[in-house]
Design a protein around this motif. Structure first.
Motif, PDB file in Angstrom:
ATOM      1  N   THR A 168       0.811  -1.218   0.000  1.00  0.00           N
ATOM      2  CA  THR A 168       0.000   0.000   0.000  1.00  0.00           C
ATOM      3  C   THR A 168       0.847   1.272   0.000  1.00  0.00           C
ATOM      4  OG1 THR A 168      -0.129  -0.048   2.426  1.00  0.00           O
ATOM      5  CG2 THR A 168      -1.905  -1.141   1.194  1.00  0.00           C
ATOM      6  N   GLU A 169       2.175   1.114   0.075  1.00  0.00           N
ATOM      7  CA  GLU A 169       3.068   2.260   0.105  1.00  0.00           C
ATOM      8  C   GLU A 169       3.850   2.358  -1.203  1.00  0.00           C
ATOM      9  OE1 GLU A 169       3.159   4.474   2.531  1.00  0.00           O
ATOM     10  OE2 GLU A 169       1.626   3.353   3.634  1.00  0.00           O
ATOM     11  N   PRO A 170       4.297   3.553  -1.586  1.00  0.00           N
ATOM     12  CA  PRO A 170       5.158   3.689  -2.764  1.00  0.00           C
ATOM     13  C   PRO A 170       6.442   2.883  -2.591  1.00  0.00           C
ATOM     14  CG  PRO A 170       4.339   5.828  -2.049  1.00  0.00           C
ATOM     15  CD  PRO A 170       3.984   4.854  -0.971  1.00  0.00           C
ATOM     16  N   ASP A 171       7.047   2.493  -3.725  1.00  0.00           N
ATOM     17  CA  ASP A 171       8.300   1.763  -3.632  1.00  0.00           C
ATOM     18  C   ASP A 171       9.457   2.729  -3.378  1.00  0.00           C
ATOM     19  OD1 ASP A 171       9.001   2.960  -6.075  1.00  0.00           O
ATOM     20  OD2 ASP A 171       8.587   1.163  -7.258  1.00  0.00           O
ATOM     21  N   MET A 172      10.694   2.206  -3.372  1.00  0.00           N
ATOM     22  CA  MET A 172      11.853   3.016  -2.994  1.00  0.00           C
ATOM     23  C   MET A 172      12.093   4.184  -3.948  1.00  0.00           C
ATOM     24  SD  MET A 172      15.046   0.523  -4.099  1.00  0.00           S
ATOM     25  CE  MET A 172      16.251   1.810  -3.778  1.00  0.00           C
ATOM     26  N   MET A 173      11.568   4.096  -5.169  1.00  0.00           N
ATOM     27  CA  MET A 173      11.732   5.172  -6.136  1.00  0.00           C
ATOM     28  C   MET A 173      10.521   6.104  -6.180  1.00  0.00           C
ATOM     29  SD  MET A 173      14.748   4.557  -7.088  1.00  0.00           S
ATOM     30  CE  MET A 173      14.901   5.804  -8.363  1.00  0.00           C
ATOM     31  N   GLY A 174       9.564   5.870  -5.288  1.00  0.00           N
ATOM     32  CA  GLY A 174       8.400   6.740  -5.225  1.00  0.00           C
ATOM     33  C   GLY A 174       7.254   6.352  -6.139  1.00  0.00           C
ATOM     34  N   ASN A 175       7.364   5.192  -6.819  1.00  0.00           N
ATOM     35  CA  ASN A 175       6.260   4.745  -7.667  1.00  0.00           C
ATOM     36  C   ASN A 175       5.068   4.335  -6.803  1.00  0.00           C
ATOM     37  OD1 ASN A 175       7.671   4.793 -10.311  1.00  0.00           O
ATOM     38  ND2 ASN A 175       8.950   3.222  -9.359  1.00  0.00           N
ATOM     39  N   PRO A 176       3.853   4.651  -7.214  1.00  0.00           N
ATOM     40  CA  PRO A 176       2.684   4.277  -6.417  1.00  0.00           C
ATOM     41  C   PRO A 176       2.541   2.764  -6.332  1.00  0.00           C
ATOM     42  CG  PRO A 176       2.015   5.093  -8.568  1.00  0.00           C
ATOM     43  CD  PRO A 176       3.481   5.376  -8.446  1.00  0.00           C
ATOM     44  N   PRO A 177       1.780   2.259  -5.375  1.00  0.00           N
ATOM     45  CA  PRO A 177       1.605   0.809  -5.247  1.00  0.00           C
ATOM     46  C   PRO A 177       1.187   0.176  -6.568  1.00  0.00           C
ATOM     47  CG  PRO A 177       0.611   1.943  -3.386  1.00  0.00           C
ATOM     48  CD  PRO A 177       1.013   3.007  -4.357  1.00  0.00           C
ATOM     49  N   TYR A 178       1.723  -1.006  -6.837  1.00  0.00           N
ATOM     50  CA  TYR A 178       1.465  -1.649  -8.120  1.00  0.00           C
ATOM     51  C   TYR A 178      -0.023  -1.909  -8.343  1.00  0.00           C
ATOM     52  CZ  TYR A 178       2.103  -4.578 -12.189  1.00  0.00           C
ATOM     53  OH  TYR A 178       2.049  -5.082 -13.462  1.00  0.00           O
ATOM     54  N   ARG A 179      -0.726  -2.211  -7.286  1.00  0.00           N
ATOM     55  CA  ARG A 179      -2.161  -2.469  -7.412  1.00  0.00           C
ATOM     56  C   ARG A 179      -2.875  -1.259  -8.013  1.00  0.00           C
ATOM     57  NH1 ARG A 179      -5.801  -5.112  -2.569  1.00  0.00           N
ATOM     58  NH2 ARG A 179      -7.726  -5.351  -3.746  1.00  0.00           N
ATOM     59  N   GLN A 180      -2.430  -0.077  -7.631  1.00  0.00           N
ATOM     60  CA  GLN A 180      -3.020   1.150  -8.173  1.00  0.00           C
ATOM     61  C   GLN A 180      -2.714   1.274  -9.664  1.00  0.00           C
ATOM     62  OE1 GLN A 180      -2.102   4.694  -5.878  1.00  0.00           O
ATOM     63  NE2 GLN A 180      -2.190   5.983  -7.713  1.00  0.00           N
ATOM     64  N   TRP A 181      -1.454   0.998 -10.038  1.00  0.00           N
ATOM     65  CA  TRP A 181      -1.078   1.067 -11.450  1.00  0.00           C
ATOM     66  C   TRP A 181      -1.851   0.034 -12.259  1.00  0.00           C
ATOM     67  CZ3 TRP A 181       0.987  -2.367 -14.984  1.00  0.00           C
ATOM     68  CH2 TRP A 181       1.480  -1.813 -16.170  1.00  0.00           C
ATOM     69  N   LEU A 182      -1.998  -1.155 -11.721  1.00  0.00           N
ATOM     70  CA  LEU A 182      -2.683  -2.231 -12.434  1.00  0.00           C
ATOM     71  C   LEU A 182      -4.140  -1.883 -12.708  1.00  0.00           C
ATOM     72  CD1 LEU A 182      -2.006  -5.052 -13.522  1.00  0.00           C
ATOM     73  CD2 LEU A 182      -2.840  -6.002 -11.372  1.00  0.00           C
ATOM     74  N   ALA A 183      -4.757  -1.190 -11.768  1.00  0.00           N
ATOM     75  CA  ALA A 183      -6.155  -0.795 -11.968  1.00  0.00           C
ATOM     76  C   ALA A 183      -6.301   0.179 -13.135  1.00  0.00           C
ATOM     77  CB  ALA A 183      -6.693  -0.154 -10.685  1.00  0.00           C
ATOM     78  N   ASP A 184      -5.235   0.930 -13.393  1.00  0.00           N
ATOM     79  CA  ASP A 184      -5.260   1.886 -14.507  1.00  0.00           C
ATOM     80  C   ASP A 184      -4.829   1.250 -15.822  1.00  0.00           C
ATOM     81  OD1 ASP A 184      -6.047   3.930 -12.786  1.00  0.00           O
ATOM     82  OD2 ASP A 184      -3.976   4.491 -12.325  1.00  0.00           O
ATOM     83  N   HIS A 185      -4.393   0.007 -15.782  1.00  0.00           N
ATOM     84  CA  HIS A 185      -3.908  -0.687 -16.983  1.00  0.00           C
ATOM     85  C   HIS A 185      -4.524  -2.090 -17.061  1.00  0.00           C
ATOM     86  CE1 HIS A 185      -0.911   2.464 -16.261  1.00  0.00           C
ATOM     87  NE2 HIS A 185      -0.718   2.448 -17.563  1.00  0.00           N
ATOM     88  N   PRO A 186      -5.811  -2.170 -17.241  1.00  0.00           N
ATOM     89  CA  PRO A 186      -6.455  -3.485 -17.317  1.00  0.00           C
ATOM     90  C   PRO A 186      -5.957  -4.261 -18.532  1.00  0.00           C
ATOM     91  CG  PRO A 186      -7.964  -1.759 -18.032  1.00  0.00           C
ATOM     92  CD  PRO A 186      -6.768  -1.063 -17.445  1.00  0.00           C
ATOM     93  N   GLY A 187      -5.960  -5.567 -18.401  1.00  0.00           N
ATOM     94  CA  GLY A 187      -5.540  -6.412 -19.513  1.00  0.00           C
ATOM     95  C   GLY A 187      -4.084  -6.798 -19.481  1.00  0.00           C
TER      96      GLY A 187
END
Length: 236
Positions: A40-59
């Motif tokens: 639920t936290e950004p990674d070491m480079m400040g990228n948002p949680p992957y789950r959030q990115w995945l929701a914006d990139h279905p498929g």
């Protein structure tokens, strides 16, 4: 083409999104999909949680490294350099006979050095291996049945997938590749052309990966001075 992108950091996300946009069948690989999606936290480079990115990139499915590599025709390695050889060696069966594009830099983060290089985001990582070996060569020695091509490593990955994003918008800067298999380099060259690159310079066999990886520090220095992304053009 069926392509696996190994790694869920910013670079892996850039490649996965662009490849999906280009019509490829993309699977992203991670060590533990459940753990990746639970963060639920950004990674070491400040990228948002992957789950959030995945929701914006279905498929774009998320799988283990092994399952993603097994289903792919071409694999892009975005596993961090310090762990790449160990992680990829475990995938020897799934990677055998395939093209593996490696853009990892062999960084050791937060090094204890006598003369640290301060940067806007902390101490500059140390390279290991450096000078007399490279991560690309280490991967090739560990996986002799895999066609390793070192590429993408001399740019930020969001620029790799969109070369026209810098400069005057014509994408006229230089991308470097190196590898021991001519057909594998041709496959990577074609992928780069699909990304929009027109100037692709083949540096020869994988020994050249040493220079490509060591360039990471110079690239960082230029980026700090300019305050943003840029490209390098080799004038013949």
């Amino acid at each position: 083409m069926k392509i696996a992108v190994l790694g869920t950091g910013g670079g892996g996300r850039a490649h996965a999104a662009k490849l999906h946009e280009l019509g490829h069948q993309v699977t992203v690989g991670t060590r533990d999909p459940e753990a990746t999606l639970a963060r639920t936290e950004p990674d070491m480079m400040g990228n948002p949680p992957y789950r959030q990115w995945l929701a914006d990139h279905p498929g774009i499915p998320l799988a283990t490294f092994a399952d993603a590599a097994a289903a792919a025709e071409l694999v892009i390695n975005g596993i961090d350099g310090h762990n790449a050889v160990r992680a990829l060696t475990a995938l020897a069966d799934q990677l055998a006979g395939k093209v593996l594009v490696d853009y990892a830099v062999p960084f050791i983060y937060n090094p204890d050095t006598e003369h640290p290089w301060p940067t806007p985001w902390g101490v500059m990582p140390r390279l290991d291996p450096v000078d007399i070996d490279s991560l690309g060569e280490q991967i090739q020695r560990a996986l002799p049945d895999v066609k390793v091509v070192k590429a993408f490593v001399t740019q930020e990955q969001d620029t790799v997938v969109s070369p026209r994003a810098v400069g005057d918008g014509d994408g006229d800067h230089t991308m470097f590749i190196a590898g021991n298999d001519a057909d594998a380099k041709q496959a990577v060259t074609q992928l780069l052309k699909n990304y929009g690159w027109s100037d692709i310079l083949d540096l020869g066999d994988l020994h050249a990966a040493r220079g490509m990886e060591m360039y990471a520090h110079m690239h960082s220095a230029i980026g700090f001075a300019l305050g943003g992304h840029f490209g390098i053009k080799v004038i013949r």
